[in-house]
Motif scaffolding. Structure first.
Motif, PDB file in Angstrom:
ATOM      1  N   UNK A 142       0.829  -1.295   0.107  1.00 29.80           N
ATOM      2  CA  UNK A 142       0.069  -0.117   0.008  1.00 29.80           C
ATOM      3  C   UNK A 142       0.916   1.238   0.118  1.00 29.80           C
ATOM      4  N   UNK A 143       1.835   1.259   0.808  1.00 28.61           N
ATOM      5  CA  UNK A 143       2.623   2.371   0.995  1.00 28.61           C
ATOM      6  C   UNK A 143       4.101   2.221   0.530  1.00 28.61           C
ATOM      7  N   UNK A 144       4.604   1.039   0.087  1.00 26.49           N
ATOM      8  CA  UNK A 144       5.966   0.778  -0.031  1.00 26.49           C
ATOM      9  C   UNK A 144       6.332   1.506  -1.184  1.00 26.49           C
TER      10      UNK A 144
ATOM     11  N   UNK B 183      -5.244   4.446   2.921  1.00 28.63           N
ATOM     12  CA  UNK B 183      -4.105   3.876   3.539  1.00 28.63           C
ATOM     13  C   UNK B 183      -4.611   2.956   4.663  1.00 28.63           C
ATOM     14  N   UNK B 184      -5.992   2.599   4.857  1.00 25.33           N
ATOM     15  CA  UNK B 184      -6.621   1.912   5.884  1.00 25.33           C
ATOM     16  C   UNK B 184      -7.291   0.779   5.673  1.00 25.33           C
ATOM     17  N   UNK B 185      -7.195  -0.552   6.343  1.00 22.97           N
ATOM     18  CA  UNK B 185      -8.023  -1.354   6.138  1.00 22.97           C
ATOM     19  C   UNK B 185      -9.115  -1.878   6.894  1.00 22.97           C
ATOM     20  N   UNK B 186     -10.103  -2.816   6.765  1.00 25.42           N
ATOM     21  CA  UNK B 186     -11.234  -3.159   7.632  1.00 25.42           C
ATOM     22  C   UNK B 186     -10.528  -3.684   8.957  1.00 25.42           C
ATOM     23  N   UNK B 246      -5.037  -6.174   4.891  1.00 31.40           N
ATOM     24  CA  UNK B 246      -3.905  -5.980   4.180  1.00 31.40           C
ATOM     25  C   UNK B 246      -3.149  -6.858   3.338  1.00 31.40           C
ATOM     26  N   UNK B 247      -2.869  -6.709   2.069  1.00 32.35           N
ATOM     27  CA  UNK B 247      -2.464  -7.883   1.289  1.00 32.35           C
ATOM     28  C   UNK B 247      -1.281  -8.358   1.859  1.00 32.35           C
ATOM     29  N   UNK B 248      -0.300  -7.941   2.577  1.00 30.12           N
ATOM     30  CA  UNK B 248       0.848  -8.256   3.353  1.00 30.12           C
ATOM     31  C   UNK B 248       0.461  -9.293   4.715  1.00 30.12           C
ATOM     32  N   UNK B 249      -0.921  -9.381   4.854  1.00 32.24           N
ATOM     33  CA  UNK B 249      -1.280 -10.198   5.891  1.00 32.24           C
ATOM     34  C   UNK B 249      -0.808 -11.570   5.814  1.00 32.24           C
ATOM     35  N   UNK B 250      -0.738 -12.167   4.762  1.00 33.11           N
ATOM     36  CA  UNK B 250       0.044 -13.310   4.416  1.00 33.11           C
ATOM     37  C   UNK B 250       1.125 -13.922   5.023  1.00 33.11           C
ATOM     38  N   UNK B 251       1.857 -12.817   5.273  1.00 32.52           N
ATOM     39  CA  UNK B 251       3.179 -12.761   5.695  1.00 32.52           C
ATOM     40  C   UNK B 251       3.138 -12.259   7.183  1.00 32.52           C
TER      41      UNK B 251
END
Lengths: 302, 426
Positions: A142-144, B183-186, B246-251
């Motif tokens: 998102x903000x990288x 820049x916020x997620x649920x 967040x898409x990075x949540x998998x990590x």
């Protein structure tokens, strides 16, 4: 009267250098105690049952732990991705380091040479965790910074460490940044020892710059290439920190390298399996290192 | 002569100090509670020394993964600490690996002031007919939301899954933090390690009132039962189609999930009783509301989840066993429990002064909501960890390659896991 037996050569040598051996002895003892003994102990534990591995008298189960890990499809996948990652990283790191060293050693970067040397070496002395946390944020979806730059150029977004298709590339890049400086310094050191007369002779004979590099410079860099390739091989086979900081073996096990998988098994109290994985990795490192060394030493570089 | 005069007195003083030193004992506790735990044990030390001046309590906190290895190695090599402190399921693992965790039934029977413990509390502390911990702190986990964000998007605290989806959408699209950026997620969630994703599924499942998440006590896989299926598929869709995480949540594991919560990137999240003190004072500065987990279907009795029990255990080969047992019992006294609530945010009794606590802390300290406890499958089904690991792996695969037909996926997964569970059982 019997004649006294002559002293064996090794004993004679030891006696001759007895003071030297005396000084080396404490350090040799430390190496055995803290270097070799833990390795031997972990190999022994790879034959023990997990539930008794840390007892004074563990139950030994023969090759059961090894049978278990080799029957585990996730371990096989882990082995495969570790080897793939190592192959890519070794080639890229050595190639980039060589190119960068040649550039730094040439006249093209005379201005700011110190800056460029410092720039490439700084990541080496940056703490691993700190460096990889920054990379992790750079890859943020998102903000990288990576996607911010790509987006501003109108290019498609990069999946970074959140996508199974791109995560290996993302880690290879982060580790390249981290380690290439070390290999570059080794190449630069070797370059200080090159014989300029050979290059000049080739020049007089009309050889192009490329031919001189390929047939004169490169063969003289063989010691550095061998050292760097062997060292990189060992380093990348044992890849761990970048995984634990950036991906935790994911997404979907795509960066579940052997070191990390063994660590996870250890965390789950599967000590026997963890040690079997560590032992397998140790044997792999030994074998591949020797093989690579043998190949590089036998290659005719001229 | 002066020396002659002082010698007997000096000798007596020396003897007395030697005798004191001989009776003084230091009890060492190994835990994983970090600074909060160290502060708690320091306060306990002061309290305990009032009655037991010769005994000093020292605590050492390890990261959880290191705690396992160190405790197991120490117990198995007869260099155990006096007491170990952790969640019940972790002590079960220690018992399975060492077989040297004391049965505390007799000690527990000798405690007179224990009416505040429920049957469930005692059941959790029991493993294979042995009482392996004295239950000291209930672990409660509720559902939280940023209060200011709810106000900003004109919503009240979500009660149902429909509410959660609607609020999530607004949190992502309506700039609830007002910084002008998308820049916020649920929702904050974690999925990196084997326990992460399953832990989140556990919370949503127990939170909507169900009793089991994966295996029931008879060893039957339950994920394909209608209500379970709905929770599983909906939570998975957070990653694959709703994209409210967040898409990075998998990590992400716990540390990264906390960064998302505390960094103001997600508006709804898990709140553990141990989080509240910190989030009241800093990080969220009290800007959060805690409630029960969302109900997935009308008629579901949604709840706050009791996710476990922390307790104290004594190794069979503890250096100062009698003193350790006495101190373990002290942890259930009113003073020790008040210190526990004050430092760690959790306790098993509540019969002490709480007037100074914030509303958020009172939410857990004086529960006025429905509570639903974990089913603790690892204590009754030895195959559970392996089945759960496979479950997690398959779910990660589904996040990576979402199935077109979730129902078929769940049915196939349930069948495979049942097969695995039966194999392990046999």
């Amino acid at each position: 009267m019997t004649r006294a037996q002559p002293m064996p050569v090794w004993a004679h040598e030891m006696w001759r250098y007895r003071v030297l051996y005396l000084f080396v002895l404490p350090f040799a003892a430390l190496v055995v105690l803290f270097g070799l003994w833990p390795i031997v102990q972990s190999i022994i534990l790879s034959f023990a049952s997990s539930s008794t591995a840390f007892r004074l008298s563990p139950d030994y189960v023969g090759l059961e732990n090894f049978q278990t890990i080799f029957a585990d499809r996730r371990f096989i996948a882990s082995l495969r991705v570790t080897l793939l990652y190592t192959a890519i990283s070794v080639v890229l790191n050595v190639a980039f380091a060589l190119g960068y060293a040649v550039l730094l050693n040439s006249g093209y970067l005379k201005r700011g040479n110190t800056f460029f040397r410092l720039a490439v070496f700084l990541p080496v002395i940056t703490p691993d965790v700190a460096g990889f946390i920054v990379w992790k944020w750079m890859y943020n979806q998102n903000f990288g910074a990576v996607n911010a730059v790509l987006g501003s150029l109108g290019l498609p977004m990069f999946g970074g460490i959140a996508d199974t298709d791109t995560v290996l590339t993302a880690l290879v890049a982060a580790e390249l940044w981290k380690h290439v400086g070390f290999y570059t310094i080794i190449f630069l050191t070797n370059m200080q020892l090159l014989d300029p007369a050979l290059d000049e002779a080739a020049k007089i004979d009309g050889a192009t710059a490329w031919r001189r590099f390929w047939h004169v410079t490169l063969p003289q860099l063989r010691p550095a290439i061998t050292i760097n390739a062997v060292f990189a091989l060992i380093q990348f086979l044992k890849t761990f920190t970048v995984v634990i900081v950036m991906t935790k073996g994911g997404p979907n096990f795509s960066t579940n390298f052997i070191s990390y998988y063994a660590f996870q098994k250890f965390d789950q109290a599967a000590y026997g399996e963890a040690m079997a994985m560590a032992t397998t990795l140790f044997v792999l490192v030994l074998f591949l290192t020797y093989f690579l060394y043998w190949v590089l030493e036998r290659t005719d570089w001229r | 002569m002066q020396v002659k005069k002082w010698l007997p007195a000096a000798s007596a003083a020396l003897l007395m100090s030697a005798a004191t030193a001989a009776s003084a004992e230091t009890l060492v506790v190994w835990h994983d509670l970090g600074d909060n735990g160290i502060n708690w044990f320091n306060e306990l030390n002061e309290l305990y020394q009032k009655e037991n001046p010769d005994i000093t309590i020292e605590s050492v906190s390890f990261p959880t993964d290191q705690w396992f290895g160190k405790v197991i190695a120490a117990i198995n090599t007869d260099s155990a600490p006096d007491l170990i402190y952790n969640n019940y399921e972790r002590v079960i693992r220690i018992q399975n690996q060492t077989g040297k965790v004391m049965d505390l039934r007799d000690e527990f029977a000798s405690i007179s002031d224990k009416a505040f413990l429920s049957e469930a509390d005692i059941a959790v502390a029991t493993y294979e007919d042995q009482m392996i911990i004295l239950p000291i702190q209930r672990v409660q986990m509720g559902f939280g939301a940023r209060t200011s964000w709810l106000d900003a998007v004109g919503e009240s605290f979500p009660q149902t899954w429909e509410d959660v989806l609607r609020v999530s959408q607004k949190f992502q699209n309506d700039d609830p933090d007002g910084n002008g950026k998308a820049d916020t997620f649920g929702i904050a969630i974690e999925a990196a390690n084997p326990r992460d994703l399953v832990h989140m599924l556990d919370l949503y499942t127990f939170g909507t009132g169900l009793r089991h998440t994966l295996l029931d006590p008879d060893g039957k896989i339950v994920i394909n039962e209608p209500r379970h299926r709905e929770v599983l598929v909906e939570v998975m869709k957070l990653f694959t189609s709703y994209n409210y995480v967040a898409p990075d949540s998998v990590n992400h594991s716990f540390a990264e999930m906390y960064q998302v919560i505390e960094g103001g990137r997600a508006g709804m999240f898990r709140v553990g009783d141990w989080n509240v003190k910190k989030w009241d004072a800093e990080a969220l500065e009290g800007d959060f509301t805690i409630g029960s987990w969302p109900a997935f279907a009308s008629g579901d009795k949604n709840a706050v989840v009791i996710g476990g029990m922390r307790g104290v255990a004594v190794p069979e080969n503890a250096p100062n066993k009698d003193a350790s047992l006495a101190f373990a019992k002290f942890l259930l006294t009113k003073d020790a429990q008040a210190a526990s609530l004050n430092n760690v945010g959790a306790a098993v009794r509540g019969d002490f002064e709480m007037a100074d606590l914030s509303d958020n802390r009172l939410f857990f300290a004086k529960p006025a909501h429905n509570l639903n406890a974990y089913d603790f499958p690892e204590s009754i089904n030895s195959a559970y960890p392996e089945v759960e690991a496979e479950y997690h792996a398959r779910l990660l695969g589904a996040i990576d390659n979402p199935p077109d037909d979730w129902d078929a996926f769940v049915d196939g997964l349930a069948a495979d896991l049942q097969k695995l569970a039966d194999e392990k059982k046999s």
